[in-house]
Design an enzyme around this catalytic site. Sequence first.
Site, PDB file in Angstrom:
ATOM      1  N   ASP A  31       0.876  -1.180   0.000  1.00 45.15           N
ATOM      2  CA  ASP A  31       0.000   0.000   0.000  1.00 45.15           C
ATOM      3  C   ASP A  31       0.907   1.222   0.000  1.00 45.15           C
ATOM      4  OD1 ASP A  31      -2.348   1.648   0.357  1.00 45.15           O
ATOM      5  OD2 ASP A  31      -1.875   1.805   2.483  1.00 45.15           O
ATOM      6  N   SER A  32       0.293   2.397  -0.154  1.00 43.10           N
ATOM      7  CA  SER A  32       1.068   3.630  -0.054  1.00 43.10           C
ATOM      8  C   SER A  32       1.530   3.866   1.383  1.00 43.10           C
ATOM      9  CB  SER A  32       0.208   4.807  -0.518  1.00 43.10           C
ATOM     10  OG  SER A  32      -0.962   4.864   0.269  1.00 43.10           O
ATOM     11  N   CYS A  94      -4.258  -1.324  -2.000  1.00 41.43           N
ATOM     12  CA  CYS A  94      -4.431   0.119  -2.162  1.00 41.43           C
ATOM     13  C   CYS A  94      -5.307   0.313  -3.395  1.00 41.43           C
ATOM     14  CB  CYS A  94      -3.068   0.772  -2.357  1.00 41.43           C
ATOM     15  SG  CYS A  94      -3.137   2.510  -2.817  1.00 41.43           S
ATOM     16  N   ASN A  95      -6.383   1.036  -3.216  1.00 33.74           N
ATOM     17  CA  ASN A  95      -7.296   1.239  -4.349  1.00 33.74           C
ATOM     18  C   ASN A  95      -6.654   2.094  -5.427  1.00 33.74           C
ATOM     19  OD1 ASN A  95     -10.338   0.348  -3.518  1.00 33.74           O
ATOM     20  ND2 ASN A  95      -9.117   0.894  -1.742  1.00 33.74           N
ATOM     21  N   GLU A 173      -5.395   9.567   9.533  1.00 35.33           N
ATOM     22  CA  GLU A 173      -4.038   9.763  10.069  1.00 35.33           C
ATOM     23  C   GLU A 173      -4.074  10.660  11.313  1.00 35.33           C
ATOM     24  OE1 GLU A 173      -0.926   8.922   8.298  1.00 35.33           O
ATOM     25  OE2 GLU A 173      -1.957   7.786   6.734  1.00 35.33           O
ATOM     26  N   CYS A 222     -11.122   2.972  -0.471  1.00 36.82           N
ATOM     27  CA  CYS A 222      -9.777   3.363  -0.031  1.00 36.82           C
ATOM     28  C   CYS A 222      -9.481   2.540   1.206  1.00 36.82           C
ATOM     29  CB  CYS A 222      -9.741   4.855   0.301  1.00 36.82           C
ATOM     30  SG  CYS A 222      -8.192   5.385   1.055  1.00 36.82           S
ATOM     31  N   HIS A 224      -7.781   3.066   3.724  1.00 34.68           N
ATOM     32  CA  HIS A 224      -7.794   3.783   4.999  1.00 34.68           C
ATOM     33  C   HIS A 224      -9.204   3.832   5.608  1.00 34.68           C
ATOM     34  CE1 HIS A 224      -3.812   5.451   4.206  1.00 34.68           C
ATOM     35  NE2 HIS A 224      -3.860   6.177   5.308  1.00 34.68           N
TER      36      HIS A 224
END
Length: 308
Positions: A31-32, A94-95, A173, A222, A224
């Site tokens: 993922d990022s 990760c989309n 985050e 996403c 996240h």
Amino acid sequence: MTPHTASDSYAGRDSSEAPSPWAGLPIGVFDSGIGGLTVARELASHLPQESIVYLGDTERCPYGPRPLEEVERFALQISSWLVEQEVKLIVIACNSATAAGLETLQRQVPVPVVGVIEPGARAAVQATTSRRVGVIGTAATIDSGAYTRAIRALDAGITVFSAATPRFVEIVEQGMRLDRSPLEDLMAQTAALYIRPAFAEIARDYLDPLKRCAIDSLVLGCTHYPLLTPLIRSIMGPEMHIISSAEETALEVVETLDRRGQLAPPDQMPHYRFATTASDPGDFTDLGAAIFGRPLEQVQRVSLEGLG
Ligand code: DGL
């Protein structure tokens, strides 16, 4: 898809069949950053005997605002690194990277590659009864139109309403930094952490227009966003089907490995390895443990320059 576990499949195998030499190898996941650990967590839960190598490209996070060509290049670099680690399958957790690079990776990488968009689309098609589906994600994912294509390829009668909700990554985050106890299981306390007036205001701005479209299912496009499920539900209402592709993706990995005879033996002790491109792996290690639900031991720092 009928959920089943790896041991069901092993139970049905003929014990005289030689195990595939690939079976004991780890699954590669990337993922990022830390969002993809929501997918790794589902993998670890559905496939408790499988080893995992996870890479978070934290140094270059977020991917969402970047051009698709750049994200595709990153995805190729990371896949080269994962192939060097001798993984038997790669999950693009990760989309944005799935939208940008799934097809290229499937063509160029010598192991099977599973993305998160197809599984999420399939779950949405199964969940909707009104055939009005919402999708939220980063700008890269939404602008690519990948979800709309994937959903409509399965049912052309579904109307898809999509919205880029990039500030949700920021909220996730920020929320995690409000509670830095490293071993707390974040997934279990997301309501307390994220249902706050400031976050709710941003969420309402994004979600009210989708609510007015009378959707009955909303895809969290996403990795996240599963952390924001209680916040999103507080706005969309208790009846809304909220779809995270994490679990569906894990089930697709089970199916793929099973079909190829590459499931790890049921008595294998899993080994989890984590790596990040961040110059200081501290944040990745602490926040990642909270998402993965267990400590991330010996996080390795990797440089991807010269790969891909
Ligand atoms: N995890 C990424 C995704 O699923 C979002 C974060 C980013 O923008 O890099 O698209």
